[in-house]
Design a protein around this motif. Structure first.
Motif, PDB file in Angstrom:
ATOM      1  N   GLY A   2      -1.174  -3.458  -5.297  1.00  0.00           N
ATOM      2  CA  GLY A   2      -1.936  -2.396  -5.927  1.00  0.00           C
ATOM      3  C   GLY A   2      -1.463  -1.023  -5.513  1.00  0.00           C
ATOM      4  O   GLY A   2      -0.855  -0.848  -4.470  1.00  0.00           O
ATOM      5  N   THR A   3      -1.794  -0.045  -6.360  1.00  0.00           N
ATOM      6  CA  THR A   3      -1.516   1.334  -6.010  1.00  0.00           C
ATOM      7  C   THR A   3      -2.671   1.877  -5.173  1.00  0.00           C
ATOM      8  O   THR A   3      -3.779   1.352  -5.227  1.00  0.00           O
ATOM      9  N   VAL A   4      -2.406   2.922  -4.432  1.00  0.00           N
ATOM     10  CA  VAL A   4      -3.482   3.526  -3.648  1.00  0.00           C
ATOM     11  C   VAL A   4      -4.240   4.580  -4.442  1.00  0.00           C
ATOM     12  O   VAL A   4      -5.219   5.118  -3.976  1.00  0.00           O
ATOM     13  N   THR A   5      -3.753   4.903  -5.652  1.00  0.00           N
ATOM     14  CA  THR A   5      -4.356   6.031  -6.343  1.00  0.00           C
ATOM     15  C   THR A   5      -5.611   5.683  -7.143  1.00  0.00           C
ATOM     16  O   THR A   5      -6.304   6.566  -7.600  1.00  0.00           O
ATOM     17  N   THR A   6      -5.876   4.408  -7.365  1.00  0.00           N
ATOM     18  CA  THR A   6      -7.109   4.119  -8.098  1.00  0.00           C
ATOM     19  C   THR A   6      -8.089   3.446  -7.162  1.00  0.00           C
ATOM     20  O   THR A   6      -7.734   2.531  -6.429  1.00  0.00           O
ATOM     21  N   TYR A  60       3.586 -21.800   2.681  1.00  0.00           N
ATOM     22  CA  TYR A  60       3.611 -21.731   1.222  1.00  0.00           C
ATOM     23  C   TYR A  60       4.487 -20.548   0.841  1.00  0.00           C
ATOM     24  O   TYR A  60       4.904 -19.767   1.709  1.00  0.00           O
ATOM     25  N   GLU A  61       4.763 -20.406  -0.459  1.00  0.00           N
ATOM     26  CA  GLU A  61       5.513 -19.238  -0.933  1.00  0.00           C
ATOM     27  C   GLU A  61       4.678 -18.525  -1.986  1.00  0.00           C
ATOM     28  O   GLU A  61       3.892 -19.158  -2.685  1.00  0.00           O
ATOM     29  N   ILE A  62       4.904 -17.249  -2.120  1.00  0.00           N
ATOM     30  CA  ILE A  62       4.219 -16.514  -3.182  1.00  0.00           C
ATOM     31  C   ILE A  62       4.865 -16.895  -4.511  1.00  0.00           C
ATOM     32  O   ILE A  62       6.091 -16.848  -4.652  1.00  0.00           O
ATOM     33  N   GLU A  63       4.045 -17.281  -5.451  1.00  0.00           N
ATOM     34  CA  GLU A  63       4.577 -17.645  -6.773  1.00  0.00           C
ATOM     35  C   GLU A  63       4.219 -16.638  -7.844  1.00  0.00           C
ATOM     36  O   GLU A  63       4.868 -16.597  -8.894  1.00  0.00           O
ATOM     37  N   MET A  64       3.164 -15.886  -7.608  1.00  0.00           N
ATOM     38  CA  MET A  64       2.711 -14.966  -8.650  1.00  0.00           C
ATOM     39  C   MET A  64       2.252 -13.668  -8.029  1.00  0.00           C
ATOM     40  O   MET A  64       1.602 -13.668  -6.979  1.00  0.00           O
ATOM     41  N   ASN A  65       2.624 -12.584  -8.690  1.00  0.00           N
ATOM     42  CA  ASN A  65       2.211 -11.258  -8.240  1.00  0.00           C
ATOM     43  C   ASN A  65       1.323 -10.636  -9.313  1.00  0.00           C
ATOM     44  O   ASN A  65       1.783 -10.388 -10.431  1.00  0.00           O
ATOM     45  N   LEU A  66       0.060 -10.438  -8.984  1.00  0.00           N
ATOM     46  CA  LEU A  66      -0.838  -9.704  -9.877  1.00  0.00           C
ATOM     47  C   LEU A  66      -0.679  -8.243  -9.492  1.00  0.00           C
ATOM     48  O   LEU A  66      -1.099  -7.825  -8.418  1.00  0.00           O
ATOM     49  N   HIS A  67      -0.026  -7.507 -10.361  1.00  0.00           N
ATOM     50  CA  HIS A  67       0.555  -6.217  -9.979  1.00  0.00           C
ATOM     51  C   HIS A  67      -0.210  -5.094 -10.688  1.00  0.00           C
ATOM     52  O   HIS A  67      -0.118  -4.954 -11.902  1.00  0.00           O
ATOM     53  N   VAL A  68      -0.995  -4.324  -9.931  1.00  0.00           N
ATOM     54  CA  VAL A  68      -1.855  -3.315 -10.547  1.00  0.00           C
ATOM     55  C   VAL A  68      -1.329  -1.924 -10.213  1.00  0.00           C
ATOM     56  O   VAL A  68      -1.697  -1.335  -9.195  1.00  0.00           O
ATOM     57  N   GLY A  69      -0.456  -1.443 -11.038  1.00  0.00           N
ATOM     58  CA  GLY A  69      -0.084  -0.036 -11.010  1.00  0.00           C
ATOM     59  C   GLY A  69       0.809   0.469  -9.896  1.00  0.00           C
ATOM     60  O   GLY A  69       1.082   1.642  -9.831  1.00  0.00           O
ATOM     61  N   SER A  70       1.251  -0.348  -8.999  1.00  0.00           N
ATOM     62  CA  SER A  70       2.019   0.157  -7.870  1.00  0.00           C
ATOM     63  C   SER A  70       3.512   0.122  -8.161  1.00  0.00           C
ATOM     64  O   SER A  70       4.036  -0.896  -8.587  1.00  0.00           O
ATOM     65  N   ASN A  71       4.203   1.208  -7.908  1.00  0.00           N
ATOM     66  CA  ASN A  71       5.653   1.206  -8.108  1.00  0.00           C
ATOM     67  C   ASN A  71       6.340   0.831  -6.798  1.00  0.00           C
ATOM     68  O   ASN A  71       7.185   1.560  -6.286  1.00  0.00           O
ATOM     69  N   TYR A  72       5.978  -0.349  -6.300  1.00  0.00           N
ATOM     70  CA  TYR A  72       6.397  -0.740  -4.953  1.00  0.00           C
ATOM     71  C   TYR A  72       7.911  -0.823  -4.788  1.00  0.00           C
ATOM     72  O   TYR A  72       8.433  -0.625  -3.691  1.00  0.00           O
ATOM     73  N   LEU A  73       8.590  -1.100  -5.871  1.00  0.00           N
ATOM     74  CA  LEU A  73      10.044  -1.228  -5.768  1.00  0.00           C
ATOM     75  C   LEU A  73      10.668   0.102  -5.345  1.00  0.00           C
ATOM     76  O   LEU A  73      11.684   0.138  -4.650  1.00  0.00           O
ATOM     77  N   MET A  74      10.050   1.198  -5.762  1.00  0.00           N
ATOM     78  CA  MET A  74      10.577   2.519  -5.421  1.00  0.00           C
ATOM     79  C   MET A  74       9.948   3.105  -4.178  1.00  0.00           C
ATOM     80  O   MET A  74      10.537   3.975  -3.553  1.00  0.00           O
ATOM     81  N   ASN A 108      -3.751 -12.767   0.264  1.00  0.00           N
ATOM     82  CA  ASN A 108      -2.536 -11.956   0.206  1.00  0.00           C
ATOM     83  C   ASN A 108      -2.647 -10.734  -0.670  1.00  0.00           C
ATOM     84  O   ASN A 108      -2.861 -10.833  -1.887  1.00  0.00           O
ATOM     85  N   GLY A 109      -2.509  -9.569  -0.078  1.00  0.00           N
ATOM     86  CA  GLY A 109      -2.565  -8.337  -0.825  1.00  0.00           C
ATOM     87  C   GLY A 109      -1.678  -7.284  -0.181  1.00  0.00           C
ATOM     88  O   GLY A 109      -1.387  -7.331   1.007  1.00  0.00           O
ATOM     89  N   TRP A 110      -1.252  -6.342  -0.986  1.00  0.00           N
ATOM     90  CA  TRP A 110      -0.301  -5.346  -0.514  1.00  0.00           C
ATOM     91  C   TRP A 110      -0.445  -4.083  -1.329  1.00  0.00           C
ATOM     92  O   TRP A 110      -0.288  -4.121  -2.538  1.00  0.00           O
ATOM     93  N   ASN A 111      -0.753  -3.002  -0.681  1.00  0.00           N
ATOM     94  CA  ASN A 111      -0.799  -1.722  -1.368  1.00  0.00           C
ATOM     95  C   ASN A 111       0.475  -0.956  -1.140  1.00  0.00           C
ATOM     96  O   ASN A 111       1.081  -1.053  -0.078  1.00  0.00           O
ATOM     97  N   SER A 112       0.812  -0.122  -2.080  1.00  0.00           N
ATOM     98  CA  SER A 112       1.971   0.755  -1.900  1.00  0.00           C
ATOM     99  C   SER A 112       1.865   1.537  -0.612  1.00  0.00           C
ATOM    100  O   SER A 112       2.848   2.031  -0.101  1.00  0.00           O
ATOM    101  N   GLU A 133       9.999   1.379 -12.511  1.00  0.00           N
ATOM    102  CA  GLU A 133      11.049   0.567 -11.899  1.00  0.00           C
ATOM    103  C   GLU A 133      10.527  -0.819 -11.493  1.00  0.00           C
ATOM    104  O   GLU A 133      11.227  -1.815 -11.612  1.00  0.00           O
ATOM    105  N   SER A 134       9.278  -0.870 -11.035  1.00  0.00           N
ATOM    106  CA  SER A 134       8.765  -2.159 -10.575  1.00  0.00           C
ATOM    107  C   SER A 134       8.539  -3.133 -11.717  1.00  0.00           C
ATOM    108  O   SER A 134       8.579  -4.347 -11.512  1.00  0.00           O
ATOM    109  N   THR A 135       8.315  -2.611 -12.906  1.00  0.00           N
ATOM    110  CA  THR A 135       8.104  -3.525 -14.039  1.00  0.00           C
ATOM    111  C   THR A 135       9.403  -4.191 -14.474  1.00  0.00           C
ATOM    112  O   THR A 135       9.373  -5.112 -15.283  1.00  0.00           O
ATOM    113  N   TYR A 136      10.524  -3.749 -13.934  1.00  0.00           N
ATOM    114  CA  TYR A 136      11.777  -4.451 -14.217  1.00  0.00           C
ATOM    115  C   TYR A 136      11.731  -5.883 -13.691  1.00  0.00           C
ATOM    116  O   TYR A 136      12.527  -6.716 -14.091  1.00  0.00           O
TER     117      TYR A 136
END
Lengths: 200, 858, 97
Positions: free
Chosen positions: B117-121, B492-506, B139-143, B532-535
């Motif tokens: 997730g992004t930190v802005t919302t 286990y391994e992460i198989e799916m990322n529910l990705h809410v607005g974070s441009n984590y790749l950048m 499992n969760g991760w904010n930008s 970039e992250s949606t790539y």
């Protein structure tokens, strides 16, 4: 009655909020930035100063632009605001050469922000901007008519701007200029700007 | 000029979503078109004004590059510059695919779902967190784990200020010792409101000393700019502490005795000495010459210094250990490290210590409170280092030693104590204490708060946090573990990322390394833009922006002003979502229906949003998003303050009480100046890591601060002679605003926004002139980025400074994607545990670079 | 007496999503009940719910009927709660930067 503005450079943080709220209020097209912020750096490391300075039309009491305008499109209102009647402007741009503050803008053709057609905002707002004429800050005349302050004054995050009657010695603007040694830009040119800066 | 016929002309109160300040807006809509965004003058938070991003939101709403329809990838190959081959699909198809995947994973092993997730919302991502909770994944991760936010700083926010973060007291502070933050200068929290409040303080005569490698937008406004070598703020803090305690004899004994664990007796093992019966920490009462439990009613005084004997064992007050420990950290020691002259260090310590006015009081609202008008601010830059835990400790101790913590004039937790609306008493959170007397925060955006610490457990999560409970939020170790879960014994391994607005790749660190960790994961993105992250996405869902949606909460702990009034804003849509955009929260509710997860989802919504009867959700019914928002508002603010009331009035505010703003003097809770539980925790972490065969450096789990060099201080190859830092500026928010053409227009005018600041003499030595293209190579990540030089005297000669997060490469962001528009600093940062402060899982943001004039100019 | 227990959140991977039905002695406490469940489900459940001191982890909330249990020593079978479903929630800190 002479409208004037005071910009407190001690309060100002150079965020460009004024530049953009002016754009939003007046729906100015690309390249037309009636208000901009410049930064002036001086000194040698580590005694360095960098001061942010917002710039816009100075609404001079002795406006060189009015003098040179061949059609009378540029004129001074009775309240001191220097305004442009777009219908009279022929786009000669003599006024732009005359302005020592470089705060006038010419719209040569239709410009879009995205190049994929006008957004609804632009469709709504660009009606106010004719092509082939010069435009600039007008102290938000439509807002003044509604009893509101200019957009840049109303929105400034640090409340760095004051607006009021420079002919009234008791107005907030006049008091600030007096109490904090407000100064004009290029006073030696004799333009007598209505915008004063307070020292940083 | 003809004027259009006006059928609809309204000003609608709502809340901005361009950053986490959540300023209140009045948005002007004419015939369905948004024509102006202004600050709501009624708001006690932003006081009627907005930052440049706030006023420019119109160009994000109407940006044609917005994602307007659901998209599916057709190119099976994923990579950061590989076109996904997007095709449009229907919402029905998208939801079916996503729900089916989620259902399958939930049945197999819910831990395989990651929420990014992004930190802005503060509506979408927290609501998605509730969804993930109900789903059953940890499992969760904010930008925020990346280059742009604090990590260790938030841990200390919890431990010392009962808050996510802090602000200087804008009403009463007289001396702001500012280690590089931009509070009041266009970034940080409560952007617009603090800009005005800090300007008031400036005019009132507050002195601002800026410790900053660069004459940043914040340092420009300081009374004194003291350039510092990056990554050495902790060393400066230690030297200041040394001068205060060993040369000037300045400290607030009274505060230390009653509000900290300074008097707690420590044994030779470094731990509290406890009474045999109750196992409570002991203090020494010099009036009676005896050791007593800290909370004993018979205590008449507390010893802060001295050495005592308890059953033959040596017992020393924690404060005395701290004082002793600080002896080596002289200004002469700090000078070569920080590049700040010892004389300057002594002078600042004296100014600071004197201005702290220890012993003085002020009467506010009829209550006499300690008056300590000095504030030590630090955030992302100062704490973003391998030695984050130890650095934050040193910086915080400056505040604690002079008693300037959560009292008038000092550093205020934002917002530590809420007694609630006068009618309902909600929301309510109050710092309290544990059995040892140490402060426990009343509210925390994560569950649980960092103190008391959770036990060290075998890896349950994909980010090491179950092993390192002192990580307060998102972990800097996530991509490392995700890339090789077996190495970290994650079953286990992460198989799916529910990705809410974070441009984590950048926005995290080296995009190549992050891409490698995420490439094989099925990614479903709620996105405003194809960034970039949606790539790496498989499905992209068009998200409604803040002008297009209803939020159950706009505000959060840190959006309110630290002083003045509490102010809760509604976020309601000004226009219907354009094209096929949809509100993330609504979509999550629909997904829960399709997954037959409603009962669980509602149960957690009730718990996390504290929905009291009769507003709690009943799993037997189905509620619309409007109904849930209505219930949430009524539950906090009473039956009369539901959604309809908020839609009309825009905000609800009430005055803050003195005991909320300056809570410390009213509280019995003590804060640590000796971090007793860090060392045993570190030993447990070490033990667990050894048991699992993972090599973790836990040596920084110490109870007292020291300064350790970062990797960049040791990388001294002759070419790599400069430090690269990144800083924020008011014209952009993280990476997300670079496709906004208005913000682009003003950024182009600014000398530094899109360029790289470099010292004039350093540039001259390298044959670089103003505007020249430079190549910047990171010794640690191996990547090279290009940018144009902006020469300045206002920067440490060993430093280059990059503004914001430009350097976009997504071809779907035509305005942002341009070589002249800024740099992506993150390319310079390596990914790896070497680059992470293990006790807090903070990323090291300090890099050593080689800078040369590029052969190709332009 | 018969007790139904449901698990929610980051514990379903261990205890499953379906309700558990157990027969417990009349004077059973919440602690007794959870111990029985650990026996049934496995030690992984203990890891997930308890700390080493044998108390519930801070992110675990237990409800007996509609009211949150204040302590593990509470009796399941007191008048108001007789027959009420026990709900065990394991919340998670899934993000926050």
């Amino acid at each position: 009655m002479r409208y004037g503005m005071v910009i407190d450079l001690k309060r100002c943080i150079g965020c460009t909020g004024c530049s953009l709220v002016c754009k939003a209020e007046n729906a100015t097209p690309p390249g037309v930035l009636w208000l901009r912020v410049v930064k002036n750096e001086s000194g040698k490391y580590p005694q360095v100063r960098r001061v942010s300075m917002p710039l816009q039309c100075m609404h001079c009491a002795e406006p060189p632009c009015v003098e040179v305008c061949p059609t009378g499109a540029t004129y001074k209102r009775s309240n001191g605001i220097v305004d442009i009647d777009a219908d009279k402007c022929v786009g000669c741009r003599y006024c732009m050469m005359a302005c020592p503050y470089d705060q006038r803008f010419f719209l040569s053709e239709e410009r879009q922000y995205f190049g994929e057609g006008l957004t609804p905002f632009e469709t709504h707002g660009y009606r106010r901007h004719q092509q082939g004429v010069v435009s600039k800050c007008n102290f938000c005349v439509p807002r003044l008519e509604q009893g509101l302050e200019p957009a840049c004054v109303a929105n400034c995050m640090t409340k760095a701007r004051a607006f009021g009657d420079l002919d009234d010695p008791h107005s907030e603007a006049s008091k600030l200029i007096r109490d904090r040694a407000g100064y004009q830009l290029y006073p030696e040119l004799g333009t007598n700007p209505s915008i004063y800066y307070l020292p940083p | 000029m003809e004027s259009a016929q006006v059928q609809d002309d309204r000003w609608i109160p709502t809340a901005c979503g361009a950053c986490y300040s959540v300023c209140a807006l009045l948005v002007h809509r004419v015939n369905g078109t948004v024509v102006k965004i202004e600050g709501n003058p009624d708001s006690a938070t932003n006081l009627g004004r907005l930052c440049p991003r706030g006023v420019s939101g119109i160009m994000t709403l109407y940006n044609p590059h917005r994602v307007d329809v659901p998209l599916k990838r057709t190119n099976p190959q994923k990579g950061l510059d590989i076109d996904p081959g997007w095709v449009e699909i229907t919402w029905e198809e998208a939801l079916e695919v996503v729900a089916a995947r989620l259902k399958k994973i939930r049945q197999e092993d819910p831990r395989k779902l990651l929420l990014t997730g992004t930190v802005t919302t503060h509506d979408e991502v927290p609501f998605a967190k509730i969804f993930a909770m109900a789903f059953g994944t940890p499992n969760g991760w904010n930008s925020g784990a990346g280059n742009h936010c604090g990590t260790a700083e938030h841990l200390f926010g919890a431990l010392l200020h009962a808050s996510w973060s802090k602000q200087p007291d804008p009403d009463h502070c007289r001396y702001l010792l500012n280690f590089g933050t931009a509070s009041g200068f266009g970034s940080y929290y409560c952007v617009s409101g603090m800009a005005q409040r800090i300007a008031d303080a400036r005019l009132r005569g507050m002195k601002h000393v800026a410790i900053d490698p660069f004459l940043s937008p914040s340092a420009e406004k300081a009374d004194e700019w003291i350039p510092i070598r990056p990554g050495t703020d902790g060393a400066l803090a230690l030297a200041l502490l040394y001068v205060l305690l060993h040369e000037l004899n300045i400290c607030d004994s009274d505060y230390l005795k009653h509000h900290t664990n300074g008097p707690y007796l420590i044994g030779d093992d470094g731990l509290y000495l406890r009474d045999a019966k109750e196992q409570l920490p002991l203090v020494w009462d010099p009036a009676d010459g005896a050791a007593k439990p800290f909370n004993s009613a018979t205590v008449r005084d507390f010893a802060l210094e001295g050495e005592f004997s308890l059953d033959g064992a040596r017992a020393r007050p924690a404060f005395s250990l701290l004082k002793e420990h600080l002896k080596p950290f002289t200004p002469e020691w700090a000078e070569p490290i920080t590049a700040i002259p010892a004389a300057t260090i002594r002078r600042i310590a004296k100014e600071f210590g004197t201005e702290a006015r220890i012993g003085s009081t002020i009467a506010l609202d009829g209550k006499v409170l300690p008056y300590r008008p000095v504030a030590v601010m630090y955030f992302k830059g100062a704490q973003g280092h391998k030695n984050a835990l130890l650095t934050c400790m040193a910086l915080e101790l400056l505040t604690e030693i002079v008693g300037a913590s959560n009292v008038p004039g000092g550093l205020l937790g934002m917002n530590a104590c809420s007694l609630g609306h006068p009618d309902t008493g909600g929301p309510k959170w109050i710092p309290h204490s544990d059995r040892d007397g140490l402060m426990v925060t009343g509210y925390w955006p994560n569950i649980p708060p960092p103190y008391p610490p959770k036990e060290v457990k075998e890896p349950e999560t994909i980010d090491l946090r179950s092993m390192v409970p002192t990580c307060p939020g998102s972990s800097g170790a996530l991509p490392v573990v995700m890339a090789d879960p077996k190495r970290f014994k994650v079953p286990y391994e992460i198989e799916m990322n529910l990705h809410v607005g974070s441009n984590y790749l950048m926005t995290f660190a080296n995009p190549k390394a992050v891409e490698a960790a995420f490439r094989n994961v099925f990614q479903v993105s709620f996105a405003l833009f194809l960034d970039e992250s949606t790539y790496l996405s498989d499905i992209v869902l068009p998200a409604a922006s803040y002008l297009e949606r209803l939020s159950h909460t706009a505000d959060w702990m840190s959006s309110n002003s630290p002083v003045g009034e509490w102010c809760y804003h509604i976020r309601q849509p000004v226009v219907d979502p354009i094209a096929q955009r949809r509100s993330v929260c609504e979509v999550l509710l629909e997904l829960a229906e399709r997954m037959e997860m409603r009962e669980d989802f509602y149960a957690f919504i009730n718990l996390v949003l504290h929905l009291k009867e009769p507003y709690a959700l009943d799993g037997a019914n189905r509620y619309s998003w409007e109904e849930i928002v209505d219930r949430r508002h009524k539950s906090f603010f009473g039956e009369e303050h539901g959604l309809e009331w908020f839609k009309e009035h825009g905000l609800l505010k009430w005055p803050k009480k003195v005991e909320e703003v300056y809570w410390k003097p009213f509280s019995h809770a003590r804060v640590p100046i000796y971090f007793e539980w860090f060392k045993p925790l570190g030993e447990k972490v070490k033990g667990m890591s050894q048991k699992l065969g993972i090599d973790l450096d836990t040596s920084a789990f110490q109870p007292l601060p020291e300064w350790r060099p970062c990797r960049s201080h040791r990388e001294n190859g002759s070419d790599y002679d400069l430090y690269a830092i990144y800083y924020k500026f008011p014209m952009q928010t993280f990476s997300g605003t670079y496709d906004n053409p208005w913000l682009d227009e003003v950024s182009q005018i600014d000398r530094f926004a899109y360029r790289v600041a470099i010292h004039t003499e350093t540039a001259r030595r390298k044959g670089i002139s103003e505007g020249d293209w430079m190549e910047i190579a990171s010794v640690s990540s191996g990547n090279i980025i290009r940018g144009r030089a902006a020469l300045t005297e206002g920067i440490h000669p060993e430093v280059i400074a990059i503004a914001g997060c430009g350097g976009h490469w997504s071809k779907f962001l035509p305005i942002a994607n341009h070589e002249e528009k800024g740099l992506c600093f993150e390319w310079l940062m390596p990914v790896g545990l070497d680059n992470v402060d293990i006790p807090s899982l903070t990323q090291d943001q300090c890099v050593k670079v080689r800078v040369v004039k590029a052969k190709e100019q332009g | 007496m018969q007790v139904r227990v449901r698990f929610y959140g980051f514990v379903q991977d261990v205890a499953g999503a379906s309700p558990h039905a157990l027969d417990v002695p009349e004077r059973s406490t919440l602690r007794n009940l959870l111990e029985l469940l650990v026996e049934r489900v496995g030690e992984r459940l203990r890891e997930r719910l308890f700390n080493k001191a044998g108390e519930l982890e801070a992110n675990v909330q237990v409800f007996i009927g509609d009211s949150q249990a204040g302590s593990l020593e509470e009796l399941l079978g007191d008048d108001q709660r007789f027959g009420a479903e026990v709900k065990v929630f394991v919340l998670t800190a899934t993000a926050g930067g």
